[in-house]
Design an enzyme around this catalytic site. Structure first.
Site, short mmCIF file in Angstrom:
data_model
loop_
_atom_site.label_atom_id
_atom_site.label_comp_id
_atom_site.label_asym_id
_atom_site.label_seq_id
_atom_site.Cartn_x
_atom_site.Cartn_y
_atom_site.Cartn_z
N CYS A 236 0.92 -1.18 -0.11
CA CYS A 236 0.10 0.00 0.06
C CYS A 236 0.74 1.27 -0.07
O CYS A 236 2.02 1.14 0.26
CB CYS A 236 -0.79 0.10 1.30
SG CYS A 236 -1.83 -1.62 1.50
N ARG B 189 4.64 0.21 -6.38
CA ARG B 189 4.65 -0.77 -5.54
C ARG B 189 3.73 -1.90 -5.38
O ARG B 189 3.70 -2.64 -4.57
CB ARG B 189 4.53 0.24 -4.17
CG ARG B 189 5.71 1.12 -3.84
CD ARG B 189 5.18 2.01 -2.78
NE ARG B 189 5.03 1.12 -1.60
CZ ARG B 189 6.05 1.12 -0.70
NH1 ARG B 189 7.09 1.75 -0.75
NH2 ARG B 189 5.84 0.66 0.34
N TRP C 173 -3.21 -2.46 -1.51
CA TRP C 173 -2.76 -3.83 -1.88
C TRP C 173 -3.57 -4.81 -0.80
O TRP C 173 -3.17 -5.03 0.39
CB TRP C 173 -1.26 -4.22 -1.91
CG TRP C 173 -0.76 -5.37 -2.35
CD1 TRP C 173 -0.83 -5.72 -3.76
CD2 TRP C 173 -0.64 -6.59 -1.82
NE1 TRP C 173 -0.28 -6.91 -3.72
CE2 TRP C 173 -0.01 -7.70 -2.63
CE3 TRP C 173 -0.29 -7.10 -0.35
CZ2 TRP C 173 0.35 -8.87 -2.25
CZ3 TRP C 173 0.03 -8.20 -0.15
CH2 TRP C 173 0.28 -9.32 -0.90
N ASN D 178 -1.36 1.85 6.16
CA ASN D 178 -0.53 0.64 5.65
C ASN D 178 -0.18 -0.47 6.76
O ASN D 178 0.16 0.19 7.68
CB ASN D 178 0.87 1.33 5.06
CG ASN D 178 0.73 1.76 3.71
OD1 ASN D 178 -0.48 2.07 3.15
ND2 ASN D 178 1.83 2.36 3.16
N GLY D 179 -0.10 -1.52 6.28
CA GLY D 179 0.13 -2.51 7.51
C GLY D 179 -1.03 -3.40 7.72
O GLY D 179 -2.14 -3.47 7.03
N GLU E 1 16.96 -17.53 -9.81
CA GLU E 1 16.71 -16.00 -10.12
C GLU E 1 15.94 -15.70 -11.51
O GLU E 1 14.91 -15.26 -11.64
CB GLU E 1 17.90 -15.23 -9.69
CG GLU E 1 17.42 -13.65 -10.17
CD GLU E 1 16.44 -13.20 -9.35
OE1 GLU E 1 15.96 -13.73 -8.53
OE2 GLU E 1 16.08 -11.82 -9.83
N LYS F 295 12.22 -14.71 -12.12
CA LYS F 295 12.02 -13.31 -13.09
C LYS F 295 10.98 -13.79 -14.20
O LYS F 295 9.78 -13.13 -14.42
CB LYS F 295 13.43 -12.79 -13.96
CG LYS F 295 14.06 -11.86 -13.00
CD LYS F 295 13.51 -10.69 -12.60
CE LYS F 295 13.07 -10.91 -11.36
NZ LYS F 295 13.84 -10.59 -10.11
N GLU G 90 7.30 -14.43 -12.20
CA GLU G 90 6.71 -13.01 -11.99
C GLU G 90 6.18 -12.34 -13.10
O GLU G 90 4.92 -11.59 -12.98
CB GLU G 90 7.76 -12.13 -11.43
CG GLU G 90 8.22 -12.50 -10.04
CD GLU G 90 9.32 -11.47 -9.63
OE1 GLU G 90 9.07 -10.90 -8.71
OE2 GLU G 90 10.42 -11.47 -10.13
N HIS H 260 17.18 -37.09 -11.30
CA HIS H 260 16.56 -37.47 -10.02
C HIS H 260 14.94 -37.23 -10.11
O HIS H 260 14.42 -37.13 -8.93
CB HIS H 260 17.33 -36.97 -8.88
CG HIS H 260 18.63 -37.52 -8.76
ND1 HIS H 260 19.00 -38.91 -8.48
CD2 HIS H 260 19.90 -36.77 -9.09
CE1 HIS H 260 20.23 -38.88 -8.48
NE2 HIS H 260 20.90 -37.77 -8.78
N LYS I 128 5.83 -4.20 -4.57
CA LYS I 128 7.20 -4.15 -4.44
C LYS I 128 7.97 -4.29 -2.99
O LYS I 128 8.91 -4.89 -2.86
CB LYS I 128 7.53 -2.59 -4.87
CG LYS I 128 9.19 -2.18 -5.15
CD LYS I 128 9.54 -3.03 -6.39
CE LYS I 128 11.33 -2.75 -6.18
NZ LYS I 128 11.82 -3.84 -7.37
#
Ligand code: F6R
Length: 611
Positions: A2, A27, A75, A100-101, A484, A488, A491, A507, A606
């Site tokens: 947020c 964000r 968010w 926020n939170g 990584e 990417k 995402e 395996h 973000k």
């Protein structure tokens, strides 16, 4: 996560609030809203699900003007993305809050407030704050006093902005676990969860600390600390970085940030390299003494930053001879850990506000670690403030949700740490350090050469546009690079991607390989190359299509079902940094071909300031 923006001025501040929200868009959010104390002396709000552009459209249809206001991008945590759940939340018609939170005791507070006659119109935890504040305001009569009494009853994390039609001479703020910064103007003042939101109106900022409450008026700011004492917080001036919120010539922030890597790596190295060695003081004045005592390293981080830590494990053990463990913060924080004597506790974070990483650091303090070190991109973050030692990456603001330049600068910082610890302990030969220092100096130029592969990688991306699954393979320190790369791709292109150490293929995951499952691999010319080549044969024998990013000397060339892209030669130790670049470009171009929202991928945020 947020975002919060607030303003108190003598002019109409609607445009300031909307522009601030746009600057926070990166964000991640699912709805947006604002509330203003309007020219008729009442509070009025607009809220919309979706992008800030939706809110702008609503404001164009039904304009709002005022000199005091708060705004928010949400968010969703408690309650689905909907107009009712979007902030600002009201109590009656004269009190508005953005938050926020997460408020952990929201259920108990909700029951109590319902008992007092409050009617709830959302599913959010935030709404309890505004009704509790209203209740306290009726009891105490003054908004600032009521806010102090309200936060005393909140458990959890909050950054709050509050306005009331009853006392329209002030904008109030409270911070606990969620950052807030006051922007200082001339005869006007502002508030935001990130200074980037206010760069269009000021370059002077006052950062609130944990537990602070602030009363912001047009021409004054008063702050109280967690114990209720009036305090003066420092004013800092940011002259650079305003251009960071601009895409410049690039189509997306992500592409801009990928291309910034040579310069930000250069900045991260600046002032930290001597003739033949790393300058240990760059980590803080006590670093040399502490590093000499290090017998173990524990690294804790999340997501991309965790992958940087995974690479560092190979470096610390191989070059500095120090045992190293790496763990994701959300696991570490809830696990009973056994701490080896003289263990350095290292956190890695772009934002420095990631809730799990911060909590892990706070828990670690009671566990007897030698010292804590934060590798972080934000100098004023909670992580930096709460750590004994710091090494700042100099990536500049990263706007694209998918982390790129933050990762490569973290790797550079971790290589500096490896060399500094190795020397301080006497476990790294001077000649090896001198050689790597020289290679680090050349790294920005090598990264520039890797970026020249842009067009080739764009072409290769076409192979992936219609695919639903991919495998990424790597060996040694290139295994986390493969992880990584897979992160990417998933995402931003929403293609399912998994990374495996190449030796693990047979395996289990080999069962998945067929012509619909491209396999991406990174192949520098090192002692693991021949082993990797055998793994690639295993893929080809099952009809799997290979994309290989390989050193020119690796003896790998295009063939049927095998697409080889040559990467500039680099010293093996630094190869993880260089080989990251083509993988970033690959995921970027696949996402562009798929037409996804590259900079703001669905469901992601973000800076993850909630658990
Ligand atoms: C992925 C990404 C995330 C972050 C993670 C940790 O592209 O950006 O996985 O790396 O949320 O964030 P920081 O580094 O801010 O602690």
């Amino acid at each position: 996560m947020c975002g919060i923006v607030g303003a108190i001025a003598e002019r109409n501040i609607t445009a300031v609030l909307v522009e601030g929200l746009k600057r926070l868009e990166y964000r991640g959010y699912d709805s947006a809203g604002l509330a203003l104390f309007n020219t008729e002396g009442a509070l009025e709000r607009r809220r919309r699900v979706g992008k800030v552009a939706e809110l702008e459209r609503a404001l164009a249809g039904e304009p709002l003007a005022g000199r005091l206001g708060i705004a928010h991008t949400r968010w969703a945590t408690h309650g689905a993305p909907s107009e009712n759940n979007a902030h600002p939340h009201f109590s009656g018609n004269d009190l508005a809050v953005v938050h926020n939170g997460i408020i952990e005791n929201h259920e108990a507070l909700r029951e109590r407030l319902k008992g007092l006659g409050y009617v709830f119109s959302s599913d959010t935890d935030t709404e309890v704050i505004v009704h509790l504040l209203d209740h306290k305001l009726q009891e105490l009569g003054d908004l600032t006093t009521a806010l102090k009494a309200t936060v005393a009853e909140l458990h959890g994390a909050y950054g709050l902005a509050v306005i009331s039609a009853k006392q329209p001479d002030r904008l109030l703020a409270a911070r606990s676990g969620s950052p807030l910064v006051i922007g200082l103007g001339h005869g006007e003042n502002f508030l935001a969860s990130d200074q980037l939101a206010l760069r269009q109106v000021t370059d002077r900022f006052m950062y609130l600390e944990e537990g602070d409450i602030a009363e912001i008026r047009r021409d004054s700011v008063q702050v109280w600390d967690a114990s209720g004492r009036p305090v003066q917080r420092e004013t800092v001036q940011h002259r650079e970085g305003a251009e960071a919120a601009d895409k410049g010539e690039y189509r997306h922030f992500m592409l801009k940030e990928i291309h910034e890597q040579p310069s930000v790596v250069q900045r991260t190295l600046e002032g930290r390299l001597g003739q033949q060695q790393v300058l240990v003081d760059a980590f803080g004045p006590q670093a040399a003494e502490l590093f000499a005592k290090v017998r173990n390293v524990q690294i804790v981080a999340c997501g991309t930053s965790y992958h940087a830590g995974m690479v560092a494990r190979y470096w610390l053990e191989e070059l500095a001879g120090v045992p190293c463990q790496v763990e994701v913060a959300s696991e570490f924080r809830y696990r009973k850990v056994v701490v080896q004597p003289d263990t350095l506790f290292v956190t890695i974070s772009q934002s420095g506000e990631t809730a799990d990483t911060l909590a892990a650091l706070r828990n670690a303090k009671a566990l007897g670690y030698l010292a804590s070190l934060a590798i972080c991109n934000v100098g004023i973050s909670s992580l930096v403030r709460e750590s004994d030692l710091t090494l700042l990456t100099q990536a500049g603001p990263e706007i694209g949700v998918a982390s790129t330049k933050a990762f490569t600068t973290q790797l550079v910082a971790l290589m500096l740490l490896t060399l500094a610890v190795g020397r301080a302990r006497g476990s790294l030969e001077g000649a090896v350090e001198a050689g790597l220092v020289e290679e680090l100096r050349r790294l920005p130029a090598r990264l520039g050469e890797a970026l020249a592969m842009d067009r080739t990688v764009e072409k290769i991306a076409e192979l992936f546009a219609e695919k639903h699954h991919t495998l990424f393979l790597g060996r040694g320190a290139q295994y986390p690079v493969a992880m990584e790369g897979a992160l990417k791709l998933k995402e931003i292109s929403y293609i399912h991607a998994e990374a495996y150490p190449a030796g693990e293929l047979k395996h289990g995951p080999l069962a998945l390989v067929d012509s619909d499952m491209p396999v991406v691999t990174v192949a520098p010319n090192n002692e693991l190359l021949e082993k990797l080549k055998s793994n690639l044969q295993e893929v080809r024998a099952r009809g799997g299509e290979l994309v290989v990013f390989a050193d020119r000397e690796a003896g790998l060339d295009n063939g049927e079902g095998t697409h080889v892209v040559h990467v500039p030669h680099i010293a093996d130790a630094l190869a993880p940094i260089l080989y990251t670049v083509p993988l970033q470009l690959l995921s970027y171009y696949v996402a562009v071909l798929k037409g996804t929202d590259v900079d703001q991928p669905r469901n992601l945020a973000k800076s993850v300031t909630v658990e």
